[in-house]
Design a protein around this motif. Structure first.
Motif, PDB file in Angstrom:
ATOM      1  N   VAL A  32       0.804  -1.224  -0.174  1.00  0.00           N
ATOM      2  CA  VAL A  32      -0.005   0.009  -0.127  1.00  0.00           C
ATOM      3  C   VAL A  32       0.939   1.306  -0.050  1.00  0.00           C
ATOM      4  CG1 VAL A  32      -1.752   1.462   1.346  1.00  0.00           C
ATOM      5  CG2 VAL A  32      -2.045  -1.026   1.149  1.00  0.00           C
ATOM      6  N   ALA A  33       1.987   1.115   0.833  1.00  0.00           N
ATOM      7  CA  ALA A  33       2.756   2.424   0.836  1.00  0.00           C
ATOM      8  C   ALA A  33       3.360   2.692  -0.397  1.00  0.00           C
ATOM      9  CB  ALA A  33       3.929   1.858   1.999  1.00  0.00           C
ATOM     10  N   ARG A  34       4.049   1.532  -1.161  1.00  0.00           N
ATOM     11  CA  ARG A  34       4.748   1.774  -2.449  1.00  0.00           C
ATOM     12  C   ARG A  34       3.858   2.295  -3.340  1.00  0.00           C
ATOM     13  NH1 ARG A  34       8.434  -3.640  -3.356  1.00  0.00           N
ATOM     14  NH2 ARG A  34       8.999  -2.014  -5.040  1.00  0.00           N
ATOM     15  N   ALA A  35       2.423   1.811  -3.401  1.00  0.00           N
ATOM     16  CA  ALA A  35       1.397   2.357  -4.299  1.00  0.00           C
ATOM     17  C   ALA A  35       0.918   3.698  -4.428  1.00  0.00           C
ATOM     18  CB  ALA A  35       0.360   1.186  -4.159  1.00  0.00           C
ATOM     19  N   ALA A  36       1.005   3.959  -3.054  1.00  0.00           N
ATOM     20  CA  ALA A  36       0.686   5.200  -2.631  1.00  0.00           C
ATOM     21  C   ALA A  36       1.963   6.449  -3.218  1.00  0.00           C
ATOM     22  CB  ALA A  36       0.407   5.531  -1.360  1.00  0.00           C
ATOM     23  N   ALA A  37       3.109   5.772  -3.166  1.00  0.00           N
ATOM     24  CA  ALA A  37       4.314   6.701  -3.461  1.00  0.00           C
ATOM     25  C   ALA A  37       4.466   7.023  -4.882  1.00  0.00           C
ATOM     26  CB  ALA A  37       5.470   6.049  -3.051  1.00  0.00           C
ATOM     27  N   ALA A  38       3.567   6.325  -5.860  1.00  0.00           N
ATOM     28  CA  ALA A  38       3.345   6.817  -7.269  1.00  0.00           C
ATOM     29  C   ALA A  38       2.444   7.815  -7.312  1.00  0.00           C
ATOM     30  CB  ALA A  38       2.868   5.471  -7.880  1.00  0.00           C
ATOM     31  N   PHE A  39       1.722   8.221  -6.317  1.00  0.00           N
ATOM     32  CA  PHE A  39       0.904   9.371  -6.443  1.00  0.00           C
ATOM     33  C   PHE A  39       1.254  10.859  -5.701  1.00  0.00           C
ATOM     34  CE2 PHE A  39      -1.323   5.546  -7.709  1.00  0.00           C
ATOM     35  CZ  PHE A  39      -1.783   5.584  -8.906  1.00  0.00           C
ATOM     36  N   VAL A  40       1.841  10.457  -4.578  1.00  0.00           N
ATOM     37  CA  VAL A  40       2.342  11.228  -3.441  1.00  0.00           C
ATOM     38  C   VAL A  40       3.686  11.828  -3.685  1.00  0.00           C
ATOM     39  CG1 VAL A  40       2.304  11.832  -1.020  1.00  0.00           C
ATOM     40  CG2 VAL A  40       0.633  10.252  -1.871  1.00  0.00           C
ATOM     41  N   GLU A  41       3.780  13.105  -4.069  1.00  0.00           N
ATOM     42  CA  GLU A  41       5.193  13.409  -4.367  1.00  0.00           C
ATOM     43  C   GLU A  41       6.080  13.527  -3.229  1.00  0.00           C
ATOM     44  OE1 GLU A  41       7.310  17.698  -6.248  1.00  0.00           O
ATOM     45  OE2 GLU A  41       4.917  17.305  -6.089  1.00  0.00           O
ATOM     46  N   THR A  82       9.920   5.304   0.944  1.00  0.00           N
ATOM     47  CA  THR A  82       9.523   3.897   0.636  1.00  0.00           C
ATOM     48  C   THR A  82      10.635   3.206  -0.053  1.00  0.00           C
ATOM     49  OG1 THR A  82       8.401   4.605  -1.561  1.00  0.00           O
ATOM     50  CG2 THR A  82       7.046   4.500   0.277  1.00  0.00           C
ATOM     51  N   LYS A  83      11.513   3.773  -0.870  1.00  0.00           N
ATOM     52  CA  LYS A  83      12.473   3.179  -1.491  1.00  0.00           C
ATOM     53  C   LYS A  83      13.704   2.492  -0.541  1.00  0.00           C
ATOM     54  CE  LYS A  83      15.783   6.915  -2.185  1.00  0.00           C
ATOM     55  NZ  LYS A  83      16.409   7.723  -3.170  1.00  0.00           N
ATOM     56  N   TYR A  84      13.589   2.633   0.435  1.00  0.00           N
ATOM     57  CA  TYR A  84      14.344   2.228   1.643  1.00  0.00           C
ATOM     58  C   TYR A  84      13.362   0.952   2.395  1.00  0.00           C
ATOM     59  CZ  TYR A  84      17.652   5.837   1.031  1.00  0.00           C
ATOM     60  OH  TYR A  84      18.430   6.867   0.385  1.00  0.00           O
ATOM     61  N   LEU A  85      12.296   0.842   1.987  1.00  0.00           N
ATOM     62  CA  LEU A  85      11.649  -0.455   2.528  1.00  0.00           C
ATOM     63  C   LEU A  85      12.095  -1.699   2.177  1.00  0.00           C
ATOM     64  CD1 LEU A  85       7.819   0.899   2.082  1.00  0.00           C
ATOM     65  CD2 LEU A  85       9.279   0.808   4.341  1.00  0.00           C
ATOM     66  N   PRO A  86      11.928  -2.669   3.076  1.00  0.00           N
ATOM     67  CA  PRO A  86      12.918  -3.910   2.571  1.00  0.00           C
ATOM     68  C   PRO A  86      12.164  -4.374   1.271  1.00  0.00           C
ATOM     69  CG  PRO A  86      11.269  -4.280   4.473  1.00  0.00           C
ATOM     70  CD  PRO A  86      11.486  -2.880   4.252  1.00  0.00           C
ATOM     71  N   SER A 134       5.493  -0.907 -12.978  1.00  0.00           N
ATOM     72  CA  SER A 134       4.264  -0.145 -12.881  1.00  0.00           C
ATOM     73  C   SER A 134       4.142   1.091 -12.282  1.00  0.00           C
ATOM     74  CB  SER A 134       3.336  -1.241 -11.909  1.00  0.00           C
ATOM     75  OG  SER A 134       3.174  -2.448 -12.667  1.00  0.00           O
ATOM     76  N   ALA A 135       5.108   1.206 -11.119  1.00  0.00           N
ATOM     77  CA  ALA A 135       5.230   2.708 -10.792  1.00  0.00           C
ATOM     78  C   ALA A 135       5.666   3.677 -11.625  1.00  0.00           C
ATOM     79  CB  ALA A 135       6.015   2.685  -9.254  1.00  0.00           C
ATOM     80  N   ALA A 136       6.773   3.205 -12.421  1.00  0.00           N
ATOM     81  CA  ALA A 136       7.327   3.775 -13.356  1.00  0.00           C
ATOM     82  C   ALA A 136       6.606   4.548 -14.449  1.00  0.00           C
ATOM     83  CB  ALA A 136       8.848   2.970 -14.022  1.00  0.00           C
ATOM     84  N   GLN A 137       5.427   3.670 -14.812  1.00  0.00           N
ATOM     85  CA  GLN A 137       4.440   4.197 -15.788  1.00  0.00           C
ATOM     86  C   GLN A 137       3.744   5.027 -15.384  1.00  0.00           C
ATOM     87  OE1 GLN A 137       2.639   0.764 -17.676  1.00  0.00           O
ATOM     88  NE2 GLN A 137       4.370   0.256 -18.996  1.00  0.00           N
ATOM     89  N   THR A 138       3.457   5.339 -13.903  1.00  0.00           N
ATOM     90  CA  THR A 138       2.641   6.380 -13.243  1.00  0.00           C
ATOM     91  C   THR A 138       3.272   7.511 -12.984  1.00  0.00           C
ATOM     92  OG1 THR A 138       3.053   5.301 -11.177  1.00  0.00           O
ATOM     93  CG2 THR A 138       1.127   4.325 -12.459  1.00  0.00           C
ATOM     94  N   GLY A 139       4.832   7.487 -13.136  1.00  0.00           N
ATOM     95  CA  GLY A 139       5.603   8.667 -13.284  1.00  0.00           C
ATOM     96  C   GLY A 139       6.223   8.709 -11.669  1.00  0.00           C
ATOM     97  N   GLY A 140       6.044   7.327 -10.758  1.00  0.00           N
ATOM     98  CA  GLY A 140       6.948   7.467  -9.774  1.00  0.00           C
ATOM     99  C   GLY A 140       7.938   6.239  -9.915  1.00  0.00           C
ATOM    100  N   GLY A 141       8.325   5.897  -8.865  1.00  0.00           N
ATOM    101  CA  GLY A 141       9.275   4.535  -8.755  1.00  0.00           C
ATOM    102  C   GLY A 141      10.688   4.873  -8.593  1.00  0.00           C
TER     103      GLY A 141
END
Length: 274
Positions: A199-208, A214-218, A234-241
């Motif tokens: 959930v945290a990684r999915a949210a990171a794709a939309f929260v600047e 989140t990149k430091y999560l295990p 998937s995150a990269a295609q939404t502009g995050g990641g």
């Protein structure tokens, strides 16, 4: 007892029960099924067989690493669980009492578990890689997409995937040493890996700016170590990641393992057992 003797005893203990091969079979089926589904959808979409000309596509050159990394992207929970069970099952079944009586140096027992855990990590890693690569490569070849087997980068990624599995077992051992209760440890592992972090990684794709955390999560560090992941794609295609370098991801994952094992040893492992 010496470390060699303790490790030999630990190896017999772990491989004489059914738990390790039951989890191995589930890992193979789960990763294989996931890789097969993604292999069909991604390759068919990339070649235009489904989705039409205007459908979202992953570049064909990126398909092999993304599909092969399914072994770690969705399968990492299995080495994490086996590492946790290596320790918590001893507390649950009271087998640590005779173990500590035979080997009073408790640090030696923990080191033996780490060494056997490394072996289990490699075994699970090989199973996971086979489960992901076999169906993925079949779909890639079937749709005329390069499987990437001729590239040294692909084989280097396989090696990093095995390393990721070993580190996940170490993290599981640390969790088990810190949280003695088996049910509590397993529930905590599943809640974090299957709900909180995704959930945290999915949210990171939309929260600047959230991906800086989140990149430091295990799980994210594991994906970075491997170098590819369906979630990162998937995150990269939404502009995050935003991700770490592969070596940094490995160090972060190793850091989690080291901290959990050390804290587990200092806080819980040296306490009395009944």
């Amino acid at each position: 007892m010496t470390l060699a003797t303790t490790t030999r005893s630990e190896t017999t203990k772990q491989f004489s029960t059914a738990m390790w091969w039951i989890l191995a079979i589930v890992l193979l089926v789960y990763v294989g099924f996931t890789a097969a589904v993604l292999g069909f959808v991604f390759t068919a979409s990339a070649t235009g067989a489904i989705g039409g000309a205007n459908g979202p596509r992953i570049p064909e050159a990126d398909l092999p690493p993304i599909l092969y990394s399914t072994a770690t992207a969705v399968g990492y929970v299995f080495p994490l669980l086996i590492g946790t069970l290596m320790v918590t099952s001893e507390f649950r079944h009271k087998t640590l009492t005779p173990t500590f009586l035979a080997t009073p140096r408790r640090g030696l027992v923990l080191w033996a578990k780490i060494l056997v855990g490394a072996l289990l990590g490699v075994v699970y890693g090989v199973i996971g890689v086979i489960g992901a690569v076999a169906p993925s490569a079949a779909f890639l070849a079937g749709y005329g997409v390069d499987t990437g087997f001729s590239s040294s980068d692909t084989w280097a990624m396989f090696g990093r995937m095995l390393l990721a599995y070993v580190l996940w077992v170490f993290i599981g051992i640390g969790v088990g040493a810190l949280v003695r209760n088996q049910v509590g440890a397993i529930v905590g592992v599943l809640v974090f890996t299957q709900f909180l972090e995704p959930v945290a990684r999915a949210a990171a794709a939309f929260v600047e700016g959230m991906d800086s955390f989140t990149k430091y999560l295990p799980g994210a560090a594991s994906d970075a170590l491997v170098g590819a992941s369906v979630f990162s794609a998937s995150a990269a295609q939404t502009g995050g990641g935003e991700t770490l370098e592969w070596w940094a991801g490995g160090l972060v994952l190793l850091g989690y393992a080291a901290v959990l094992v050390i804290v587990g040893y200092l806080v819980s492992w040296r306490r009395d057992v009944s």
